[in-house]
Enzyme design. Structure first.
Site, short mmCIF file in Angstrom:
data_model
loop_
_atom_site.label_atom_id
_atom_site.label_comp_id
_atom_site.label_asym_id
_atom_site.label_seq_id
_atom_site.Cartn_x
_atom_site.Cartn_y
_atom_site.Cartn_z
N SER A 190 0.77 -1.17 -0.09
CA SER A 190 -0.02 0.07 0.05
C SER A 190 0.83 1.32 0.08
CB SER A 190 -0.92 -0.03 1.27
OG SER A 190 -2.13 1.08 1.11
N ASP A 238 -9.30 -4.80 -5.80
CA ASP A 238 -8.54 -3.66 -5.34
C ASP A 238 -9.00 -2.55 -5.92
OD1 ASP A 238 -6.86 -1.95 -4.02
OD2 ASP A 238 -5.01 -3.05 -4.23
N HIS A 288 -7.67 -5.02 -1.37
CA HIS A 288 -6.55 -4.24 -0.81
C HIS A 288 -5.96 -5.01 0.38
CE1 HIS A 288 -3.58 -1.14 -1.11
NE2 HIS A 288 -4.03 -0.65 0.02
#
Length: 335
Positions: free
Chosen positions: A171, A273, A303
């Protein structure tokens, strides 16, 4: 609500995390840091092996509260040379540049698993957080961690191989790892050699609203409301999401944004995602720049789902990382 079916234990973990983030972030772009710290469970270090890994913390700049957590496996490495050398993974945690730390229990558990299952020394870097510290502080902190390691190998286990270094992050940490890799490619290290970049569903973006952002907006852990807020508190005042920190190959980036020395890259993308389309733009940008890049796409992944062992495809992520590292290391053995 998301229609993704998850094990109840995983669903509960995600619900709690989303509640905490919403409770701590404010609409004016500030964070209730005392409340955030109260909720953020920190894992203690341990000199006694826990699941085959010992841990310790090393401070490299007390004035900026910069430190890293060292995860050292106690098992015999795979794929190493005859001396049993261990590769190094320098890891940057996620959290939208604004939350969590190298000691947060979710990352301590993840990095411990990585160290044990990949039989690598993991160095999880604690960097400064937004909005108190905006761009480019996090990138500078990451690069300073590399410089410290390059000059202080005695802080690492004696059986590491400094020529087998991999940058990694998920991320926002994946974004950070990319930009640190760019900086590292322009720096002359004495001991470290960056063999690869492991980019786990990295946080990139832009002003354009993509199909995956709209389609996956209500899936677990990330929403457009979250991503817009994260960019607002991280990027310099007056910037928009086409800033080169967010949109690496966007209209405001230079033509030579990727140096010749940029390492081989393993990129993970999740089909569910919200950031999928931006990650694919990143993949295409690296390919067009002539870089060695490998894409792993899991259509069922949302995600950062790879961090949760309850996620059915967890083992796929770990195996792909192992294969990538072994392939990059293979060419250096006996050189």
């Amino acid at each position: 609500m998301s229609s993704i079916k998850l094990p109840w234990t995983l669903s509960l973990k995600i619900t709690i995390f989303e509640f905490i983030v919403n409770a701590c972030r404010r609409s004016n772009g500030t964070v209730n840091r005392p409340l955030c710290n109260f909720f953020d469970r920190i894992a203690p270090t341990s000199k006694t092996p826990q699941n085959g890994v010992v841990t310790s913390d090393v401070v490299f700049d007390s004035s900026r509260n910069l430190w890293f957590r060292l995860f050292t496996p106690t098992t015999i490495p795979k794929g190493g040379d005859e001396l049993g050398s261990l590769p190094i993974i320098i890891y940057f945690h996620g959290g939208g540049f604004a939350f969590l730390s190298a000691g947060s229990i979710v990352y301590a558990e993840w990095c411990r698993r990585v160290a044990r299952e990949l039989q690598a020394v993991v160095i999880s870097v604690n960097y400064r957080l937004a909005p108190e510290h905006q761009f480019p502080c996090q990138y500078e902190d990451g690069m300073d961690a590399l410089k410290f390691l390059d000059n202080n190998l005695e802080e690492l286990p004696i059986n590491v191989n400094p020529k087998w270094c991999f940058l990694a992050g998920d991320s926002a940490g994946g974004n950070l790892a990319h930009h640190v890799a760019v900086k590292a490619g322009e720096y002359n290290f004495s001991n470290l050699k960056m063999l690869g970049l492991i980019s786990l569903q990295p946080f990139f973006g832009g002003e354009e609203r993509t199909e995956s952002e709209i389609k996956n907006d209500r899936n677990p852990l990330l929403s457009l409301d979250f991503t817009d807020w994260y960019w607002k508190v991280f990027l310099p005042n007056g910037s928009n999401r086409d800033h080169p920190a967010a949109n690496v190959f966007g209209p405001k980036s230079s033509a030579d944004v990727i140096p010749d020395t940029f390492p081989a890259t393993l990129l993970f993308v999740g089909g569910l995602d919200l950031l999928k389309d931006w990650q694919m733009k990143y993949y295409e940008g690296l390919k067009q720049a002539g870089k060695e890049v490998y894409l792993v796409e899991d259509p069922k992944a949302f995600h950062c789902s790879f961090m949760y062992k309850e996620f059915p495809e967890y083992n796929l992520f770990v195996k792909e990382i192992e294969d990538f590292m072994l392939n990059q290391m293979k060419g250096t053995i006996n050189n």
